[in-house]
Structure formats: C-alpha cells, structure tokens
Design a protein around this motif. Sequence first.
Motif, PDB file in Angstrom:
ATOM      1  N   GLY A 149       0.788  -1.228   0.000  1.00  0.00           N
ATOM      2  CA  GLY A 149       0.000   0.000   0.000  1.00  0.00           C
ATOM      3  C   GLY A 149       0.820   1.277   0.000  1.00  0.00           C
ATOM      4  N   ALA A 150       2.141   1.149  -0.089  1.00  0.00           N
ATOM      5  CA  ALA A 150       2.999   2.344  -0.057  1.00  0.00           C
ATOM      6  C   ALA A 150       2.845   3.134  -1.351  1.00  0.00           C
ATOM      7  CB  ALA A 150       4.453   1.929   0.133  1.00  0.00           C
ATOM      8  N   PRO A 151       3.126   4.451  -1.310  1.00  0.00           N
ATOM      9  CA  PRO A 151       3.108   5.239  -2.545  1.00  0.00           C
ATOM     10  C   PRO A 151       4.107   4.645  -3.554  1.00  0.00           C
ATOM     11  CG  PRO A 151       3.360   6.659  -0.619  1.00  0.00           C
ATOM     12  CD  PRO A 151       3.472   5.247  -0.142  1.00  0.00           C
ATOM     13  N   ALA A 152       3.891   4.908  -4.818  1.00  0.00           N
ATOM     14  CA  ALA A 152       4.698   4.297  -5.890  1.00  0.00           C
ATOM     15  C   ALA A 152       6.191   4.483  -5.683  1.00  0.00           C
ATOM     16  CB  ALA A 152       4.274   4.856  -7.240  1.00  0.00           C
ATOM     17  N   HIS A 153       6.620   5.688  -5.272  1.00  0.00           N
ATOM     18  CA  HIS A 153       8.059   5.920  -5.114  1.00  0.00           C
ATOM     19  C   HIS A 153       8.655   5.183  -3.911  1.00  0.00           C
ATOM     20  CE1 HIS A 153       6.487   8.939  -2.352  1.00  0.00           C
ATOM     21  NE2 HIS A 153       7.693   9.033  -1.829  1.00  0.00           N
ATOM     22  N   LEU A 154       7.816   4.634  -3.048  1.00  0.00           N
ATOM     23  CA  LEU A 154       8.285   3.846  -1.904  1.00  0.00           C
ATOM     24  C   LEU A 154       7.995   2.354  -2.071  1.00  0.00           C
ATOM     25  CD1 LEU A 154       7.222   6.206   1.015  1.00  0.00           C
ATOM     26  CD2 LEU A 154       9.460   6.017  -0.099  1.00  0.00           C
ATOM     27  N   ARG A 155       7.537   1.977  -3.247  1.00  0.00           N
ATOM     28  CA  ARG A 155       7.193   0.584  -3.527  1.00  0.00           C
ATOM     29  C   ARG A 155       8.196  -0.105  -4.444  1.00  0.00           C
ATOM     30  NH1 ARG A 155       1.557   1.691  -4.706  1.00  0.00           N
ATOM     31  NH2 ARG A 155       2.221   1.793  -6.841  1.00  0.00           N
ATOM     32  N   VAL A 156       9.320   0.528  -4.740  1.00  0.00           N
ATOM     33  CA  VAL A 156      10.308  -0.057  -5.647  1.00  0.00           C
ATOM     34  C   VAL A 156      11.030  -1.170  -4.900  1.00  0.00           C
ATOM     35  CG1 VAL A 156      12.347   0.369  -7.055  1.00  0.00           C
ATOM     36  CG2 VAL A 156      10.566   2.131  -6.864  1.00  0.00           C
ATOM     37  N   GLY A 157      10.839  -2.385  -5.381  1.00  0.00           N
ATOM     38  CA  GLY A 157      11.409  -3.557  -4.710  1.00  0.00           C
ATOM     39  C   GLY A 157      12.774  -3.938  -5.247  1.00  0.00           C
ATOM     40  N   ILE A 158      13.385  -4.886  -4.580  1.00  0.00           N
ATOM     41  CA  ILE A 158      14.738  -5.329  -4.895  1.00  0.00           C
ATOM     42  C   ILE A 158      14.836  -5.904  -6.313  1.00  0.00           C
ATOM     43  CG2 ILE A 158      14.538  -7.670  -3.965  1.00  0.00           C
ATOM     44  CD1 ILE A 158      17.474  -5.307  -3.290  1.00  0.00           C
ATOM     45  N   GLU A 159      13.719  -6.346  -6.858  1.00  0.00           N
ATOM     46  CA  GLU A 159      13.723  -6.869  -8.243  1.00  0.00           C
ATOM     47  C   GLU A 159      14.077  -5.791  -9.265  1.00  0.00           C
ATOM     48  OE1 GLU A 159       9.723  -5.358  -7.251  1.00  0.00           O
ATOM     49  OE2 GLU A 159      10.990  -6.860  -6.259  1.00  0.00           O
ATOM     50  N   ARG A 160      14.009  -4.516  -8.864  1.00  0.00           N
ATOM     51  CA  ARG A 160      14.399  -3.428  -9.777  1.00  0.00           C
ATOM     52  C   ARG A 160      15.861  -3.559 -10.205  1.00  0.00           C
ATOM     53  NH1 ARG A 160      16.429  -0.441 -12.821  1.00  0.00           N
ATOM     54  NH2 ARG A 160      15.970   1.758 -13.206  1.00  0.00           N
ATOM     55  N   LEU A 161      16.683  -4.158  -9.329  1.00  0.00           N
ATOM     56  CA  LEU A 161      18.097  -4.322  -9.642  1.00  0.00           C
ATOM     57  C   LEU A 161      18.313  -5.267 -10.821  1.00  0.00           C
ATOM     58  CD1 LEU A 161      19.713  -4.423  -6.104  1.00  0.00           C
ATOM     59  CD2 LEU A 161      19.167  -2.467  -7.554  1.00  0.00           C
ATOM     60  N   GLU A 162      17.339  -6.138 -11.091  1.00  0.00           N
ATOM     61  CA  GLU A 162      17.433  -7.046 -12.245  1.00  0.00           C
ATOM     62  C   GLU A 162      17.367  -6.275 -13.558  1.00  0.00           C
ATOM     63  OE1 GLU A 162      14.253  -9.834 -11.714  1.00  0.00           O
ATOM     64  OE2 GLU A 162      15.054 -10.534  -9.793  1.00  0.00           O
ATOM     65  N   ARG A 163      16.801  -5.067 -13.521  1.00  0.00           N
ATOM     66  CA  ARG A 163      16.675  -4.250 -14.735  1.00  0.00           C
ATOM     67  C   ARG A 163      17.705  -3.131 -14.797  1.00  0.00           C
ATOM     68  NH1 ARG A 163      11.753  -4.137 -12.512  1.00  0.00           N
ATOM     69  NH2 ARG A 163      11.653  -1.867 -12.456  1.00  0.00           N
ATOM     70  N   ALA A 164      18.655  -3.137 -13.872  1.00  0.00           N
ATOM     71  CA  ALA A 164      19.705  -2.112 -13.886  1.00  0.00           C
ATOM     72  C   ALA A 164      20.468  -2.220 -15.200  1.00  0.00           C
ATOM     73  CB  ALA A 164      20.645  -2.292 -12.702  1.00  0.00           C
ATOM     74  N   ALA A 165      20.779  -1.068 -15.789  1.00  0.00           N
ATOM     75  CA  ALA A 165      21.384  -1.073 -17.120  1.00  0.00           C
ATOM     76  C   ALA A 165      22.509  -0.054 -17.222  1.00  0.00           C
ATOM     77  CB  ALA A 165      20.307  -0.767 -18.159  1.00  0.00           C
ATOM     78  N   ARG A 166      23.200  -0.096 -18.331  1.00  0.00           N
ATOM     79  CA  ARG A 166      24.253   0.874 -18.626  1.00  0.00           C
ATOM     80  C   ARG A 166      23.669   2.288 -18.516  1.00  0.00           C
ATOM     81  NH1 ARG A 166      28.771  -0.213 -20.353  1.00  0.00           N
ATOM     82  NH2 ARG A 166      28.219  -2.229 -21.214  1.00  0.00           N
ATOM     83  N   GLY A 167      24.421   3.192 -17.929  1.00  0.00           N
ATOM     84  CA  GLY A 167      23.950   4.565 -17.729  1.00  0.00           C
ATOM     85  C   GLY A 167      23.284   4.765 -16.380  1.00  0.00           C
ATOM     86  N   GLU A 168      22.969   3.670 -15.698  1.00  0.00           N
ATOM     87  CA  GLU A 168      22.389   3.773 -14.361  1.00  0.00           C
ATOM     88  C   GLU A 168      23.499   3.532 -13.331  1.00  0.00           C
ATOM     89  OE1 GLU A 168      17.767   2.648 -14.763  1.00  0.00           O
ATOM     90  OE2 GLU A 168      19.100   0.923 -14.519  1.00  0.00           O
ATOM     91  N   THR A 169      23.243   4.015 -12.136  1.00  0.00           N
ATOM     92  CA  THR A 169      24.205   3.864 -11.045  1.00  0.00           C
ATOM     93  C   THR A 169      23.514   3.167  -9.892  1.00  0.00           C
ATOM     94  OG1 THR A 169      25.332   5.896 -11.694  1.00  0.00           O
ATOM     95  CG2 THR A 169      25.721   5.108  -9.454  1.00  0.00           C
ATOM     96  N   LEU A 170      24.137   2.107  -9.400  1.00  0.00           N
ATOM     97  CA  LEU A 170      23.655   1.419  -8.211  1.00  0.00           C
ATOM     98  C   LEU A 170      24.556   1.841  -7.050  1.00  0.00           C
ATOM     99  CD1 LEU A 170      21.962  -0.585  -6.646  1.00  0.00           C
ATOM    100  CD2 LEU A 170      23.383  -2.430  -7.575  1.00  0.00           C
ATOM    101  N   PHE A 171      23.983   2.576  -6.109  1.00  0.00           N
ATOM    102  CA  PHE A 171      24.718   3.083  -4.954  1.00  0.00           C
ATOM    103  C   PHE A 171      24.323   2.238  -3.755  1.00  0.00           C
ATOM    104  CE2 PHE A 171      25.582   7.265  -2.418  1.00  0.00           C
ATOM    105  CZ  PHE A 171      26.799   6.767  -1.997  1.00  0.00           C
ATOM    106  N   VAL A 172      25.282   1.478  -3.220  1.00  0.00           N
ATOM    107  CA  VAL A 172      25.034   0.509  -2.159  1.00  0.00           C
ATOM    108  C   VAL A 172      25.571   1.037  -0.838  1.00  0.00           C
ATOM    109  CG1 VAL A 172      25.381  -1.886  -1.425  1.00  0.00           C
ATOM    110  CG2 VAL A 172      25.304  -1.329  -3.870  1.00  0.00           C
ATOM    111  N   LEU A 173      24.762   0.939   0.209  1.00  0.00           N
ATOM    112  CA  LEU A 173      25.199   1.296   1.557  1.00  0.00           C
ATOM    113  C   LEU A 173      25.123   0.064   2.436  1.00  0.00           C
ATOM    114  CD1 LEU A 173      24.359   4.108   0.383  1.00  0.00           C
ATOM    115  CD2 LEU A 173      24.162   4.757   2.757  1.00  0.00           C
ATOM    116  N   ALA A 174      26.254  -0.310   3.003  1.00  0.00           N
ATOM    117  CA  ALA A 174      26.293  -1.460   3.896  1.00  0.00           C
ATOM    118  C   ALA A 174      27.333  -1.190   4.975  1.00  0.00           C
ATOM    119  CB  ALA A 174      26.630  -2.728   3.127  1.00  0.00           C
ATOM    120  N   GLU A 175      26.854  -0.857   6.157  1.00  0.00           N
ATOM    121  CA  GLU A 175      27.766  -0.533   7.251  1.00  0.00           C
ATOM    122  C   GLU A 175      28.501  -1.776   7.743  1.00  0.00           C
ATOM    123  OE1 GLU A 175      27.846   2.068  11.361  1.00  0.00           O
ATOM    124  OE2 GLU A 175      25.949   1.726  10.372  1.00  0.00           O
TER     125      GLU A 175
END
Length: 192
Positions: A79-105
């Motif tokens: 039920g979250a708004p669309a911009h808060l509903r992006v799930g981890i499966e989005r990483l499967e569509r990561a492509a050239r020109g995009e940046t994946l910024f990972v935070l892991a303490e």
Amino acid sequence: MDSGSVTLLRELLAETGWLERARELGGALRATRSPGGLLLVGTPDEEPWHLTAHLSDEARLSGLSQLTPTLVRWAPPAGAPAHLRVGIERLERAARGETLFVLAEGQAPVPLLERVDDARRTGATILAIEGGDAELAGLAHDAIAVPQSGLVTFDGAQHLVSAAAGEVEQRPGLRLRLARLLERVSGPQLTD
C-alpha cells in the motif's frame, strides 16, 4: 546533520583525504545519465532513508535531476506510494547509464552481493559506502570504506558524499574558453 555541521566536519577533515574521496564519489554520482537512474539500496535491515532524503535535496538545490535517487527496498509494503514501492527486483533491470549506490555498514548479505554482481554485469556503475566489506568493495567501481573506529562515522560519510554530489562545478563561459584557446594557439598579443 545540518549544513553548519557539515561545514565544521569538512574543516576538521581538510587534511585527511576524506574530502577528496567524497568529491570523487560525489562526482561519480553526478555521472548518472538520467533522473530515476540512481538506484540507492541498503541491506535488508538498514534502508538508506536518510541518504535518499539528502540526495533528493541536493538534486533539487543544485538543479542536477540525475541525483534524484530511486530508493530500492527489500520488502516494500503493497500500500505504499509508488516511489516507496520499488522492490529489490528493480536491480534485475539495472542497465548501462544507471548507477547502483550501495550502503552497507556491516557485511553485505550474499543476496545483495549477487544482485550487485548482476547489475555490474549488465553495465550499471556500482558505487558503495561500506564498512570494510572486501567483497562489496571488490564489486564496486568506486567505494569508500568507513572503519568503525575512524575519524568519520558511517552517517558522516553519507553527509560528505551527498553534499559533494550536489556541488556544481563552475565552468568558464564560452567567451572565456574561446579567449583561452585563442591565447594558447596564437600566444599573447601585444597592442600599441
């Protein structure tokens, strides 16, 4: 952390190399080609809400829309708004020109490392702020390690990088660049 605190932190770190590293990572974030192409992900236990907010502010204040992050979540509520509903499966569509910024303490979990590796193979640029995870650092094109007992906290590193990402470099105008070019080509001109 407010802007005054960031300024004080910058002054304290001026001679340590931290500011240069933050600027390098901030510059890499600015290289993202389009809005929505900066994917920000944390671990299942730590979603990077704070950095998402700061990068959104920097995008708005600097006019660099490509800094507007897409928060990628491990288990977004339906039920979250669309911009808060992006799930981890989005990483499967990561492509050239995009940046994946990972935070892991701490140590990045294996499922995150697998997704990061897949995104790298499809051409996405991988950036990270990490707490000493050699595997994550090895997958990243650029990363900053934040030791637990160092001068900068994990939160402080996020502030430094987000502030650096929003720094708009002032380029000389066309007239000044042409004048410099002409001076190099013909040498200085003397007039009567």
